[in-house]
Design an enzyme around this catalytic site. Sequence first.
Site, PDB file in Angstrom:
ATOM      1  N   ASP A  14     -40.865 -22.320 -79.388  1.00 60.05           N
ATOM      2  CA  ASP A  14     -40.453 -21.278 -78.446  1.00 60.05           C
ATOM      3  C   ASP A  14     -39.681 -20.138 -79.105  1.00 60.05           C
ATOM      4  O   ASP A  14     -39.977 -18.971 -78.860  1.00 60.05           O
ATOM      5  CB  ASP A  14     -39.619 -21.890 -77.317  1.00 60.05           C
ATOM      6  CG  ASP A  14     -40.408 -22.956 -76.574  1.00 60.05           C
ATOM      7  OD1 ASP A  14     -41.079 -22.615 -75.591  1.00 60.05           O
ATOM      8  OD2 ASP A  14     -40.385 -24.131 -77.004  1.00 60.05           O
ATOM      9  N   ARG A  95     -22.703 -25.017 -78.252  1.00 64.11           N
ATOM     10  CA  ARG A  95     -22.964 -23.622 -77.878  1.00 64.11           C
ATOM     11  C   ARG A  95     -21.879 -22.680 -78.382  1.00 64.11           C
ATOM     12  O   ARG A  95     -22.191 -21.620 -78.913  1.00 64.11           O
ATOM     13  CB  ARG A  95     -23.172 -23.479 -76.369  1.00 64.11           C
ATOM     14  CG  ARG A  95     -24.322 -24.330 -75.796  1.00 64.11           C
ATOM     15  CD  ARG A  95     -25.541 -24.337 -76.669  1.00 64.11           C
ATOM     16  NE  ARG A  95     -26.622 -25.188 -76.165  1.00 64.11           N
ATOM     17  CZ  ARG A  95     -27.609 -25.655 -76.915  1.00 64.11           C
ATOM     18  NH1 ARG A  95     -27.654 -25.380 -78.205  1.00 64.11           N
ATOM     19  NH2 ARG A  95     -28.556 -26.397 -76.385  1.00 64.11           N
ATOM     20  N   ASP A 124     -26.669 -24.061 -70.515  1.00 63.74           N
ATOM     21  CA  ASP A 124     -26.564 -23.478 -71.849  1.00 63.74           C
ATOM     22  C   ASP A 124     -26.593 -21.945 -71.841  1.00 63.74           C
ATOM     23  O   ASP A 124     -25.894 -21.299 -72.606  1.00 63.74           O
ATOM     24  CB  ASP A 124     -27.662 -24.049 -72.759  1.00 63.74           C
ATOM     25  CG  ASP A 124     -27.396 -25.507 -73.123  1.00 63.74           C
ATOM     26  OD1 ASP A 124     -26.202 -25.883 -73.190  1.00 63.74           O
ATOM     27  OD2 ASP A 124     -28.356 -26.262 -73.342  1.00 63.74           O
ATOM     28  N   SER A 175     -37.353 -32.227 -73.145  1.00 67.87           N
ATOM     29  CA  SER A 175     -36.536 -31.152 -73.695  1.00 67.87           C
ATOM     30  C   SER A 175     -35.347 -31.825 -74.378  1.00 67.87           C
ATOM     31  O   SER A 175     -34.592 -32.560 -73.756  1.00 67.87           O
ATOM     32  CB  SER A 175     -36.060 -30.236 -72.567  1.00 67.87           C
ATOM     33  OG  SER A 175     -35.003 -29.433 -73.049  1.00 67.87           O
TER      34      SER A 175
HETATM   35  N1  ARG Z   1     -27.249 -31.179 -69.465  1.00 76.73           N
HETATM   36  C1  ARG Z   1     -26.606 -31.169 -70.740  1.00 76.73           C
HETATM   37  C2  ARG Z   1     -25.586 -30.084 -70.789  1.00 76.73           C
HETATM   38  O1  ARG Z   1     -25.623 -29.189 -69.995  1.00 76.73           O
HETATM   39  C3  ARG Z   1     -27.565 -31.120 -71.890  1.00 76.73           C
HETATM   40  C4  ARG Z   1     -28.348 -29.879 -72.057  1.00 76.73           C
HETATM   41  C5  ARG Z   1     -29.280 -30.066 -73.195  1.00 76.73           C
HETATM   42  N2  ARG Z   1     -30.151 -28.991 -73.400  1.00 76.73           N
HETATM   43  C6  ARG Z   1     -31.476 -29.167 -73.559  1.00 76.73           C
HETATM   44  N3  ARG Z   1     -32.199 -28.115 -73.825  1.00 76.73           N
HETATM   45  N4  ARG Z   1     -32.034 -30.327 -73.473  1.00 76.73           N
HETATM   46  O2  ARG Z   1     -24.701 -30.116 -71.601  1.00 76.73           O
END
Ligand code: ARG
Length: 412
Positions: A14, A95, A124, A175
């Site tokens: 991506d 992040r 995110d 994912s």
């Molecule tokens: N739900 C989790 C969070 O907000 C994990 C997010 C993971 N991201 C992903 N692209 N799988 O911290």
Amino acid sequence: MTDRIVLAYSGGLDTSVAIGWIAEATGQEVVAVAVDVGQGGESLETVRQRALDCGAVEAYVADARHEFADQYCMPTLKANGLYMDSYPLVSAISRPVITKHLVAAAQQFGASTVAHGCTGKGNDQVRFEVGIQTLGPELKCIAPVRDLALTRELAIEYAEKHNLPIETTKKNPFSIDQNVWGRAVETGFLEDIWNGPTKDVYDYTEDPSFPPSPDVVTITFDQGVPVALDGQTVTALEAIEQLNRRAGAQGVGRIDIVEDRLVGIKSREIYEAPGAMALIAAHRELENITLEREQARFKKTVDQRWTELVYDGQWFSPLKRNLDAFIDETQKYVSGEIRLELHGGRATVQGRRSETSLYDFNLATYDAGDAFDQSSARGFIDIFGLSSKVASQREQRIHGKPDFSGLGNLDR
Ligand code: ARG
């Protein structure tokens, strides 16, 4: 000079497509930024070269593994950071460190916009953009998947048409986001919350149902952070990595929850964080013997607030910084050793030892010669229970009986 955009680049399909996609949509040059937070996989050099081959004008790569471990994972450990009592903030803490590098790269390469590969439904995007706004208030943000209609199907089509040096056939149904603190897996059949996770979901942990014989590890902490394993000095990064291996082999740290995202959605998540969960178990127990009672009780609420702020993308906020100051101060005497048994999916504390412990054998012992004056307990209890007793006497006086229901005498 053409305006530039820095893109958070993972090396995957991506974001590889996003390089050309963003350039075509905006007419700007794209600078790829790849940050190593211990996610494993390809080398930074391979990722850098692919970015350039996909059309990036510059590629900025950073080995941020120690920075991430020291400045992001360790504060999370000090806060015993578990969102909804379960999730050790794996993605939430990566992040901000990536954001720091994005903003530095934007300054270095004269970019006015920062791009990331997040969708419009997750946490995110919020974490990136709130962080970017805070560290670089002059920067704009763009997300090709959310803002420029870049779907998975279009990405595959684009990569094949332009012959991009990236695999388009490998179909991972999930994912995934991973770093040294843990791994997050979502989507696919996991979206049916009745479905149990299958074996292929996991990578950091072995099946805890068939564990090898128990592994006992002694973790030495200094002011809340691990400094040695079984007497061998380690960096924070090494402590996490080594415990990922040892606790992972025992299936420690598998988590399956439906969690509340900041954007209002409940989502099913599978996490595995063997090192993080083993460290948190040990750290919590060391706090149990080194924090004074009231401090410990209050810290629990501070820890929870800290965790929610970090989950919600407020890493760089003033309140988060204030709570850091409180938490750091509490760690002054959180030093000593915890002996943990790793076995069959559990990390169990077996022993604790600390020069700065508040555990006093002579106060606690039921053997002869204890230092606790039991005769003082009677007076203490009389006074401690006095207000309740006075209230109960009032019930007697008015209703002729004390109130045992806890609801008050409603039959008046
Ligand atoms: N739900 C989790 C969070 O907000 C994990 C997010 C993971 N991201 C992903 N692209 N799988 O911290």
